[in-house]
Write a protein that holds these residues in place. Sequence first.
Motif, short mmCIF file in Angstrom:
data_model
loop_
_atom_site.label_atom_id
_atom_site.label_comp_id
_atom_site.label_asym_id
_atom_site.label_seq_id
_atom_site.Cartn_x
_atom_site.Cartn_y
_atom_site.Cartn_z
N ASP A 2 0.84 -0.92 0.03
CA ASP A 2 0.07 0.16 0.04
C ASP A 2 0.64 1.27 0.03
O ASP A 2 2.01 1.06 0.39
N TRP A 3 0.13 2.38 0.04
CA TRP A 3 1.10 3.75 0.02
C TRP A 3 2.12 3.57 0.95
O TRP A 3 1.70 3.17 2.25
N ILE A 4 3.32 4.30 0.74
CA ILE A 4 4.34 4.36 1.63
C ILE A 4 4.41 5.80 1.95
O ILE A 4 4.52 6.73 1.13
N TYR A 5 4.28 6.05 3.45
CA TYR A 5 4.15 7.43 4.13
C TYR A 5 5.51 8.24 4.36
O TYR A 5 5.66 9.32 3.98
N THR A 6 6.43 7.34 5.07
CA THR A 6 7.66 7.97 5.33
C THR A 6 8.76 7.03 5.18
O THR A 6 8.56 5.76 5.14
N ILE A 7 10.11 7.56 5.03
CA ILE A 7 11.15 6.60 4.95
C ILE A 7 12.09 7.57 5.83
O ILE A 7 12.27 8.70 5.87
N SER A 8 13.21 6.90 6.33
CA SER A 8 14.06 7.16 7.34
C SER A 8 15.43 6.79 7.26
O SER A 8 15.37 5.35 7.68
N TRP A 9 16.55 7.22 7.15
CA TRP A 9 18.03 6.76 6.92
C TRP A 9 18.68 6.64 8.42
O TRP A 9 18.25 7.47 9.18
N ARG A 10 19.26 5.63 8.58
CA ARG A 10 20.27 5.47 9.66
C ARG A 10 21.58 4.97 9.36
O ARG A 10 21.68 3.79 8.66
N LEU A 11 22.61 5.76 9.53
CA LEU A 11 23.84 5.20 9.17
C LEU A 11 24.54 5.13 10.59
O LEU A 11 24.99 6.14 11.36
N ASP A 12 25.12 3.95 11.11
CA ASP A 12 25.86 3.43 12.07
C ASP A 12 27.11 2.77 11.77
O ASP A 12 26.92 1.51 11.08
N LYS A 13 28.23 3.33 11.98
CA LYS A 13 29.68 2.67 11.85
C LYS A 13 29.72 1.57 10.12
O LYS A 13 29.69 0.35 10.33
N GLU A 14 29.52 2.56 9.40
CA GLU A 14 29.45 2.14 7.85
C GLU A 14 28.23 1.15 7.85
O GLU A 14 27.99 0.43 6.68
N ARG A 15 27.18 1.10 8.61
CA ARG A 15 25.89 0.18 8.39
C ARG A 15 24.76 1.01 8.08
O ARG A 15 24.34 1.77 8.76
N LEU A 16 24.33 1.03 6.86
CA LEU A 16 23.26 1.75 6.53
C LEU A 16 22.17 1.06 6.24
O LEU A 16 21.94 0.16 5.76
N ARG A 17 21.06 1.67 6.91
CA ARG A 17 19.61 1.09 7.09
C ARG A 17 18.85 2.23 6.69
O ARG A 17 18.76 3.35 6.85
N LEU A 18 17.59 1.64 6.04
CA LEU A 18 16.56 2.43 5.75
C LEU A 18 15.26 1.90 6.25
O LEU A 18 14.74 0.84 6.19
N LEU A 19 14.48 2.85 7.07
CA LEU A 19 13.33 2.50 7.47
C LEU A 19 11.90 3.09 6.88
O LEU A 19 12.07 4.32 6.50
N SER A 20 10.86 2.25 6.51
CA SER A 20 9.92 2.70 5.70
C SER A 20 8.60 2.50 6.41
O SER A 20 8.42 1.47 7.23
N ALA A 21 7.67 3.27 6.66
CA ALA A 21 6.20 3.10 7.06
C ALA A 21 5.28 3.05 6.23
O ALA A 21 5.30 4.10 5.15
N SER A 22 4.28 2.11 6.11
CA SER A 22 3.17 2.27 5.07
C SER A 22 1.91 2.01 5.63
O SER A 22 1.78 1.65 6.67
#
Length: 751
Positions: free
Chosen positions: A287-307
């Motif tokens: 379904d629609w994706i409302y928000t995304i948010s990056w997180r960079l920790d010690k060369e580990r990159l993650r992306l959070l999405s809320a739908s």
Amino acid sequence: MVDWNTEYLAAGGNRHPSAADWDPASGLLAFGADRNIATWSPLDDGYQGVKALLRGHTDIVNAVKFFPIQKAFSQTILSGSVDQTIRVWQAKPESATGFHLVATLDGHESSVNCLTVFKGTNVFASGSADATIRIWRIESLEDEISVEKLQTIKTKPRFFPLALALHSLGAGEDLVLVATGTTGIMQVYVASNNGRFCHQVTLPGHEGWIRSLGITRERESVDSDLLVASASQDKYIRLWRVTQGKPKTNLETESALRSLSNKAHELRTPQNSYSVSFEALLLGHEDWIYTISWRLDKERLRLLSASADNSLAIWESEQNSGVWVCVTRLGEINAQKGSITATGSTGGFYIGLWSPDGEKLVSLGRTGSWRLWNYHRDQDGWLQGVGVSGHTKPVAAVTWSKDGSYLLSTGSDQTTRLHAAWKRGSKCSWHEMARPQIHGYDLNCIDSIGQSMFISGADEKLLRVFDEPRATADLLDTLCDIYTNVAQNLPDAANIPVLGLSNKAIESATGEEHNTAGHADAETLKSTVDCQTLQVDCPPLEDQLARHTLWPEREKLYGHGFEISAVASSHDGTVIATSCRASSLDHAVIRLYTTREWHEVKPSLIAHSLTVTTLSFSSDDRYLVSVGRDRQWAIFERDVIRPQGYLLKHSNPKAHSRMILDACWAPLEAGRVFATAGRDKTVKIWSISAMGTECMTTITAAFSVTAVDISSRLLQNNIVIAIGTETGNISLHILQIPNWTVKRTFELEKS
């Protein structure tokens, strides 16, 4: 000096993707709550919930951002609203809210939808439904903040900005601004040396409105590539890579790019060149994706999405292949959803945010409640913690239980909520402990009946009576030391049948009953098993509130011809008085019902010609007072011959010069005294005697008075009256008995 402290604040979050931000420096989270800004510390182990409400906007808050703290600034919050303004709030420890308003920025001609900031600069940008993006510069001048508008960008082709993202390019002072909104394209602007932003590239790809943007460095080094993420209503997330240097132009590369529809776009500044190319397409949400948010920790990159598909997803790039995959999915991912309407689901997540340390997440759902997710390394998983909740639309009525142990609230978000104190040793904090009613109409009034029952009225022509289930009784006993001492057996729980509005009582099934009930309806049995008594050691989580804390409906009371406006229960729990919206004498009647057989007591009470706004029984139930829009109050006395009935005793058709909105009784120690509050900006204290009624005192307020209440006991021959106005101001007035003169007045600070 009298010290008044805010014990509990309950406020639901605004369902807008930009309406919240989590400050990495202090751990404070700020979110829009109607026209206010609520502050909350999710990392607080005392679980105190919402700390304060910042008041200033005159309409819904759409965007909230913390301005990154620099040497010249203390903690600063930026907020944008439907009222077309941007407001700047700065930390002020001596203030009751912890912040004070330092600037109001005008200029936008429509709702402000989004804000973006970037650490290391004093520039921020705002996007509005007037189809413009405005660039602002904020500076600190001694103890004051100065904000200057630098630029106005008109979107071409015209669209309403819904998301903005700002970042530096490389190690220099070049800035990149990405803007998008009610379109499927992204527009990229570049500014050099904090100069004017110029449009350079338009990035196509999405097939629906783009709701959220995020920019981050791929690694912690300053010369790292940038990754731009965009989330859309087309259910996809697109990633774009920004690298320093011009794109390659050899014929072989151009041919490959054309075949993959992956054109490399060039960004230019006077000193440097950069290229933007499509990196990845993330599929997984339904379904629609409302928000995304990056997180960079010690060369580990993650992306959070809320739908809107009721899930949160965490995405990572595999080290070997570089392919982006969903490594964690949280939320309502099973078949059974919690309910916000009679049979609907939670409605998905509108916001998802990382904590400053990356070990926690928060998400905002349709019910206005924040869920907190904690990462447990020993279990290598995310588990829910205690969040915060509250109504998302106006609260129409509140009432204490008869013994004052818990509070019931109801309102236009069509829910009734139970609030109580969670007691654990020396610590105590208030939380929503149950959601007894989830309705299909806006709720207008509520009152408790006895110790384990309440009645509510809504924008329908009937009233509903609810019983406390065993699940809630055990929960309140375990967490709040509230023991329900009732003789009758309580139902185990309740659920809402499909296509129904009435909460039905159900019994929990043991494992043996489950095995031997093969003939039972499968759906009914599933609900029976799912709604067993809650076994928790903390306040119920949002999914538990929506599923397991409903109260079964005992009775429906009929008789009124229009929407219910007021309800009151006698203190002995034997009589209920109700009224409905009315524009004539025929419908402005007060109907009485007995709680023994739930029959109406005839005839109805007649006194008013317009809507009765409030009903209230005296503490000994001898008198019933009613007030209404016709500017009069009426006193009914209990019938000695027929105790379930009342007879008109006194009335005053010109009690106030404008409509009367509320009334209450003083304790018996003060005499037969009641108070009325009107739109004429006054509260009047009335005394009943054998000679009739008399106005003892008039208290004048600065605005129309919408609520009044009197303390239930005397304090050294003094009595406290609380007055609430249409502007949200609350004042306490201490009156001396028996002459009823005002001794002192306290204005409760807005929080």
